[in-house]
Design a protein around this motif. Structure first.
Motif, PDB file in Angstrom:
ATOM      1  N   ARG A 149      -0.522  24.833  53.848  1.00  0.00           N
ATOM      2  CA  ARG A 149      -1.049  24.162  52.672  1.00  0.00           C
ATOM      3  C   ARG A 149      -0.985  22.672  52.896  1.00  0.00           C
ATOM      4  NH1 ARG A 149       2.495  27.348  48.179  1.00  0.00           N
ATOM      5  NH2 ARG A 149       1.551  29.399  48.394  1.00  0.00           N
ATOM      6  N   PRO A 150      -1.948  21.915  52.455  1.00  0.00           N
ATOM      7  CA  PRO A 150      -1.889  20.465  52.617  1.00  0.00           C
ATOM      8  C   PRO A 150      -0.742  19.901  51.824  1.00  0.00           C
ATOM      9  CG  PRO A 150      -4.100  21.211  52.078  1.00  0.00           C
ATOM     10  CD  PRO A 150      -3.212  22.366  51.932  1.00  0.00           C
ATOM     11  N   GLY A 151       0.079  19.068  52.465  1.00  0.00           N
ATOM     12  CA  GLY A 151       1.166  18.413  51.777  1.00  0.00           C
ATOM     13  C   GLY A 151       2.280  19.314  51.383  1.00  0.00           C
ATOM     14  N   ALA A 152       2.441  20.465  52.010  1.00  0.00           N
ATOM     15  CA  ALA A 152       3.473  21.403  51.607  1.00  0.00           C
ATOM     16  C   ALA A 152       4.815  21.031  52.134  1.00  0.00           C
ATOM     17  CB  ALA A 152       3.090  22.804  52.060  1.00  0.00           C
ATOM     18  N   LEU A 194      -2.533  17.142  44.246  1.00  0.00           N
ATOM     19  CA  LEU A 194      -3.405  16.982  43.078  1.00  0.00           C
ATOM     20  C   LEU A 194      -4.005  15.586  43.041  1.00  0.00           C
ATOM     21  CD1 LEU A 194      -4.584  18.024  40.410  1.00  0.00           C
ATOM     22  CD2 LEU A 194      -2.483  17.263  39.274  1.00  0.00           C
ATOM     23  N   GLY A 195      -3.205  14.563  43.406  1.00  0.00           N
ATOM     24  CA  GLY A 195      -3.750  13.211  43.458  1.00  0.00           C
ATOM     25  C   GLY A 195      -4.865  13.087  44.487  1.00  0.00           C
ATOM     26  N   ARG A 196      -4.691  13.757  45.638  1.00  0.00           N
ATOM     27  CA  ARG A 196      -5.747  13.718  46.660  1.00  0.00           C
ATOM     28  C   ARG A 196      -7.021  14.373  46.138  1.00  0.00           C
ATOM     29  NH1 ARG A 196      -8.090  16.811  50.316  1.00  0.00           N
ATOM     30  NH2 ARG A 196      -6.944  18.648  49.576  1.00  0.00           N
ATOM     31  N   GLN A 197      -6.863  15.525  45.434  1.00  0.00           N
ATOM     32  CA  GLN A 197      -8.036  16.220  44.901  1.00  0.00           C
ATOM     33  C   GLN A 197      -8.730  15.378  43.834  1.00  0.00           C
ATOM     34  OE1 GLN A 197      -6.622  19.996  43.542  1.00  0.00           O
ATOM     35  NE2 GLN A 197      -6.044  20.714  45.591  1.00  0.00           N
ATOM     36  N   GLN A 198      -7.959  14.637  43.004  1.00  0.00           N
ATOM     37  CA  GLN A 198      -8.578  13.775  42.007  1.00  0.00           C
ATOM     38  C   GLN A 198      -9.442  12.706  42.659  1.00  0.00           C
ATOM     39  OE1 GLN A 198      -4.614  13.383  39.631  1.00  0.00           O
ATOM     40  NE2 GLN A 198      -6.228  12.718  38.248  1.00  0.00           N
ATOM     41  N   GLY A 199      -8.993  12.194  43.798  1.00  0.00           N
ATOM     42  CA  GLY A 199      -9.789  11.183  44.489  1.00  0.00           C
ATOM     43  C   GLY A 199     -11.077  11.729  45.069  1.00  0.00           C
ATOM     44  N   LEU A 200     -11.115  13.041  45.376  1.00  0.00           N
ATOM     45  CA  LEU A 200     -12.308  13.655  45.961  1.00  0.00           C
ATOM     46  C   LEU A 200     -13.259  14.236  44.923  1.00  0.00           C
ATOM     47  CD1 LEU A 200     -10.680  15.504  49.003  1.00  0.00           C
ATOM     48  CD2 LEU A 200     -11.877  13.306  48.997  1.00  0.00           C
ATOM     49  N   LEU A 201     -12.858  14.239  43.643  1.00  0.00           N
ATOM     50  CA  LEU A 201     -13.730  14.816  42.628  1.00  0.00           C
ATOM     51  C   LEU A 201     -15.002  13.995  42.482  1.00  0.00           C
ATOM     52  CD1 LEU A 201     -11.294  15.793  39.708  1.00  0.00           C
ATOM     53  CD2 LEU A 201     -12.472  17.329  41.277  1.00  0.00           C
ATOM     54  N   ARG A 237       6.856  17.705  44.453  1.00  0.00           N
ATOM     55  CA  ARG A 237       6.306  16.401  44.820  1.00  0.00           C
ATOM     56  C   ARG A 237       5.071  16.573  45.710  1.00  0.00           C
ATOM     57  NH1 ARG A 237       6.950  13.681  49.335  1.00  0.00           N
ATOM     58  NH2 ARG A 237       8.693  15.028  49.954  1.00  0.00           N
ATOM     59  N   ALA A 238       5.151  17.502  46.677  1.00  0.00           N
ATOM     60  CA  ALA A 238       4.007  17.724  47.558  1.00  0.00           C
ATOM     61  C   ALA A 238       2.802  18.223  46.769  1.00  0.00           C
ATOM     62  CB  ALA A 238       4.389  18.718  48.651  1.00  0.00           C
ATOM     63  N   LEU A 239       3.060  19.085  45.771  1.00  0.00           N
ATOM     64  CA  LEU A 239       1.954  19.604  44.969  1.00  0.00           C
ATOM     65  C   LEU A 239       1.345  18.486  44.134  1.00  0.00           C
ATOM     66  CD1 LEU A 239       0.504  22.273  44.446  1.00  0.00           C
ATOM     67  CD2 LEU A 239       2.053  22.687  42.550  1.00  0.00           C
ATOM     68  N   ARG A 240       2.181  17.570  43.618  1.00  0.00           N
ATOM     69  CA  ARG A 240       1.652  16.440  42.843  1.00  0.00           C
ATOM     70  C   ARG A 240       0.790  15.531  43.719  1.00  0.00           C
ATOM     71  NH1 ARG A 240       3.725  11.452  42.259  1.00  0.00           N
ATOM     72  NH2 ARG A 240       5.739  12.097  43.134  1.00  0.00           N
ATOM     73  N   GLU A 241       1.228  15.293  44.935  1.00  0.00           N
ATOM     74  CA  GLU A 241       0.437  14.457  45.852  1.00  0.00           C
ATOM     75  C   GLU A 241      -0.882  15.139  46.188  1.00  0.00           C
ATOM     76  OE1 GLU A 241       2.993  13.837  49.127  1.00  0.00           O
ATOM     77  OE2 GLU A 241       4.278  12.362  48.096  1.00  0.00           O
TER      78      GLU A 241
END
Length: 855
Positions: A675-678, A697-704, A691-695
């Motif tokens: 998983r990315p950032g796991a 989610l932040g990466r996915q928000q940037g790609l939306l 923390r990895a899951l929060r990061e």
């Protein structure tokens, strides 16, 4: 010079009638004011005499009461005469004049005081007099206004008036001046003076007629209902009063009475017309006519109706001379109408007839009424079999009335699921004759041999196998048969009502059951229930899609084709239209629309995971967010299990043993790998994974993709809320507060779901904005236009490629080609097809209908 009163009389000479009537009204009101006490006393005295108080009071007491009333009346009359003052004509005129504006009657008697020699003043005065004369034309007689309330604060006058009314209604004012009859009533006192008798005639209670005291009955002819009870009491020497009667059968004999005041009595029921004769000093002859009491009657009204819950409703009407006391419905098996095949080939076991009490009206008359018998016979062995129904009612005399036997199929619950219906048939065979047990067991064993794909619920399979074992054991007692049949009924209900795996299957099953009900001619109540079930199942399915909002987990709701979108409101409109057609009896059209709904839902299911948004950046972002949501749910579950282990070991939160921590790390390694950032090597704790899951989610928000509108803004806001909730969960996990961490994780899960839902709505709005625009490749084609799959793009009758709804014109000439008549026919067929699609806008449907009327 004439007096002013003379002038007034001359002026109002034309208004004498209303003034005279007002004068008499004033005389009446002043008389009422003066004499209301004496009138009240007279009213009370009249009421007392009308109720025959003179028959109750002793003569001396009665004489004293009369003297007191006369003296009080003279005194009150004198007071009234002393205070009476009769009105005059001037007072009557003043009252009439006071009700008119500007008092025109008084103005008519006035004279000009100044300027009598001036012609202008005289003309002005004459105009004033004419105007007053016109106003005086509205003069009307005034009613009396005695205003007695201040003079009678205790409302004694109203008491007297009420006493007079009651005396007229319930007293005997016609015998007001008859002499007192004290001591004339027969009884013990008269018996001491000589022989006497008393008699009563009491009709049956159910007739509602009053009893008659024969000593006070003036006539000689009695009309009484059949069954009237006569009771006579004789005082004096035995045989002193001759008695004969011919209304009873056999004749009543004298019976010694227990009453110490008398010696003999005779009680009997009147069953025939005849005569009753009594001798002695108070001899009487009664001609008795007995009114016959006919037997009641009952009849069915219409055919028994099967309700949706399996109960049957049978309306009926019952009549009687007086009242129906009770009734019952008897249902017997109609063997002659049963096809004796399969499980019904054996002789049925002996069963008592089905008997139900008929409902009686709670209020109103029972002489003629209509009611509906509603009973539940769905679980009876005769349900859905030919039976005979007979109604029976009874009146107060015990007479019976029966309806003609009516042949019908005993209504019971209908099962539209094939397996459930088959279980109900097996249950019926077992109830019909327990010797069918081997046959039922063989059939059940056959369907449970390979249940996969046939029986959807594993618990149903297990229960059916247990039923088979009990059936094959033999020696079935009544209790065993009852237990087995109850089990089969429960399993059938489970398959019929709750045996569907998910909301989509439930919706399909509801469609199939409704279609089956329409084909089998189900009752309106059953169809309404199935229609409601279809609506609920569809609502649940739509709700499930909205909650998941994941393209890979459900159909792309809202997209049937590239050129057509369907919303939940349109589906609801379609179901409302189906219900309306069924209520109007247009079953064929309802079935056609139901098939169209089924095809539409099937097409929605086919698009599941097939292209669409999944190949676009928006679709990929939705899948990534769905994965993040799943991982957050797993992380929340692990935090909850960690908290449970800590409590079980009696330790405080955050102090888990090293062994369990290592175990949690291993689980995190397994679930966090690939998983990315796991994390690195899967050795991070729960806080690190959060923390990895929060990061991530932040990466996915940037790609939306950037989405405008309220839905896009709401999606970004909710995803930011999810990130903040994840950060709070991370901090709580580091502090060892698993309870607070679970609360933050729940907030993150809810925010993620809301954000995905809003993002999906934003994607749909973006697609709607782009739907009308056609790509360059779609516009370049012609006859040889090819799709991506290398096949010709289908065209509509106007020559346009399907899916290009924004294009009005065609790139080809409509009148060219070898068969223009075939093209015209295709165009007309297309118009007919579109006019039959009820989901199209009403304006478009109206336009298509006008085209059809023209061509």
């Amino acid at each position: 010079m004439r007096h002013s009163s003379d002038r007034l009389a001359e002026a109002v000479e034309g208004f004498a009638r209303p003034i005279r009537l007002t004068l008499w009204a004033m005389v009446l009101e002043r008389a009422l004011r003066a004499f209301w006490p004496v009138l009240t006393l007279a009213a009370l005295s009249f009421a007392a005499l009308a109720f025959r108080v003179q028959d109750v009071l002793p003569p001396r007491l009665m004489l004293g009461a009369m003297l007191a009333v006369v003296l009080a009346g003279v005194f009150l009359l004198a007071l009234g005469l002393r205070g009476l003052r009769l009105p005059g004509m001037d007072e009557a005129l003043a009252r009439v004049d006071a009700r008119l504006p500007a008092r025109p009657l008084s103005a008519l008697s006035d004279q000009i005081a100044l300027g009598s020699d001036d012609p202008a003043a005289r003309a002005f005065w004459a105009a004033h007099q004419r105007r007053m004369m016109q106003a005086a034309q509205a003069a009307r007689a005034q009613p009396p206004a005695p205003d007695l309330a201040p003079r009678d604060p205790f409302a004694l006058r109203m008491t007297g008036l009420a006493a007079v009314v009651i005396a007229l209604l319930f007293g005997a004012p016609e015998h007001l001046f008859d002499p007192a009859q004290t001591g004339a009533a027969p009884g013990a006192a008269e018996a001491a003076m000589g022989p006497s008798w008393e008699g009563w005639a009491e009709p049956p209670r159910y007739t509602g007629k009053p009893a008659i005291y024969l000593n006070r009955f003036d006539g000689a002819r009695l009309e009484l209902p059949e069954g009237t009870r006569f009771a006579f009491r004789f005082y004096g020497e035995p045989g002193a009063i001759a008695f004969e009667e011919s209304v009873s059968s056999p004749a009543a004999l004298p019976v010694a009475s227990d009453d110490p005041a008398g010696l003999l009595r005779r009680d009997f029921d009147a069953v025939q017309s005849g005569r009753i004769s009594l001798g002695g000093p108070a001899a009487r002859d009664f001609e008795v006519e007995i009114l016959p009491d006919d037997a009641p009657s009952v009849a069915l009204m219409g055919v028994a109706e099967r309700r949706a819950d399996g109960k049957f409703a049978q309306p009926f009407v019952a009549t009687d001379d007086y009242a129906v006391l009770r009734g019952q419905a008897r249902i017997t098996l109609d063997l002659a109408g049963i096809s004796r095949i399969y499980g019904l080939a054996l002789a049925p076991e002996e069963r008592p007839d089905l008997v139900f009490e008929l409902p009686m009206p709670f209020s109103g008359s029972r002489a003629d009424f209509s009611e509906t018998l509603v009973e539940d016979a769905a679980r009876h062995a005769w349900a859905n079999l030919p039976v005979k129904l007979e109604l029976e009612v009874e009146d107060g005399r015990g007479q019976l009335g029966r309806s003609e036997p009516y042949q019908l199929t005993l209504p019971g619950r209908r099962f539209f699921d094939p397996l459930a219906s088959a279980l109900i048939e097996a249950r019926r065979d077992l109830l019909w004759n327990r010797e069918n047990a081997p046959r039922v067991a063989q059939w059940l064993r056959a369907i449970t041999y390979l249940p996969e794909g046939f029986i959807r619920r594993e618990e149903v399979t297990r229960m059916l196998r247990m039923v088979v074992l009990r059936l094959e054991a033999g020696d079935l007692s009544d209790e065993a048969v009852a237990d087995l049949t109850e089990t089969l009924w429960t399993l059938a209900e489970l398959l019929e009502d709750g045996g569907l795996a998910d909301a989509l299957e439930a919706m399909k099953k509801a469609q199939e059951r409704l279609s089956e009900a329409i084909r089998n001619g189900a009752s309106p109540d059953e169809i309404a229930k199935l229609m409601q079930e279809l609506k609920e199942a569809t609502d649940n399915y739509v709700k499930m899609l909205a909650e998941r909002a994941q393209p890979e987990e459900g159909p792309q709701f809202g997209r049937q084709q590239e050129s057509q979108q369907i919303t939940g409101d349109q589906i609801q409109q379609m179901m409302d239209e189906i219900q309306r057609l069924m209520e109007e009896g247009r079953m064929a059209e309802a079935q056609e629309l139901l098939d169209q709904l089924a095809r539409m839902m099937e097409s929605l299911q086919v698009t599941q995971g097939q292209g669409g948004e999944g190949d676009t950046p928006g679709g990929q972002a939705m899948r990534d967010l769905g994965e993040t949501l799943r991982r957050q749910q797993e992380l929340s579950d692990e935090a909850f299990r960690e908290m449970q282990r800590e409590f079980q070991q009696g330790e405080q939160p955050g102090q888990s043993p090293q062994g369990e921590e290592g175990e949690g790390q291993q689980g995190g390694q397994q679930q966090g790998q690939d998983r990315p950032g796991a994390g690195q090597g899967g050795t991070e704790d729960l806080a690190g994974r959060q923390r990895a899951l929060r990061e991530e989610l932040g990466r996915q928000q940037g790609l939306l993709p950037r989405m405008g509108g309220e839905a896009g803004e709401a999606a970004r806001q909710r995803l930011e809320d999810a990130g903040r909730a994840m950060q709070g969960a991370e901090e709580a996990l580091r502090e060892g507060d698993n309870s607070a961490a679970i609360d933050h994780q729940a907030d993150a899960i809810e925010a993620l779901r809301e954000g995905m839902r809003a993002f999906s709505q934003a994607l749909a709005e973006e697609r709607n904005r782009e739907q009308g625009q056609t790509s360059d490749q779609a516009q370049l084609g012609g006859e040889g236009m090819q799709g991506q799959a290398g096949r010709e793009v289908p065209r509509d009758p106007l020559g346009r490629a399907q899916g290009q709804g924004d294009r009005i014109a065609s790139e080809r000439e409509m009148l060219q080609g070898e068969d223009i008549y075939r093209r015209a026919r295709d165009l007309l067929d297309e118009i007919r097809r579109r006019s039959g699609e009820r989901l199209r806008p009403e304006d478009e449907l109206d336009y298509l209908r006008r085209l059809l009327r023209q061509f």
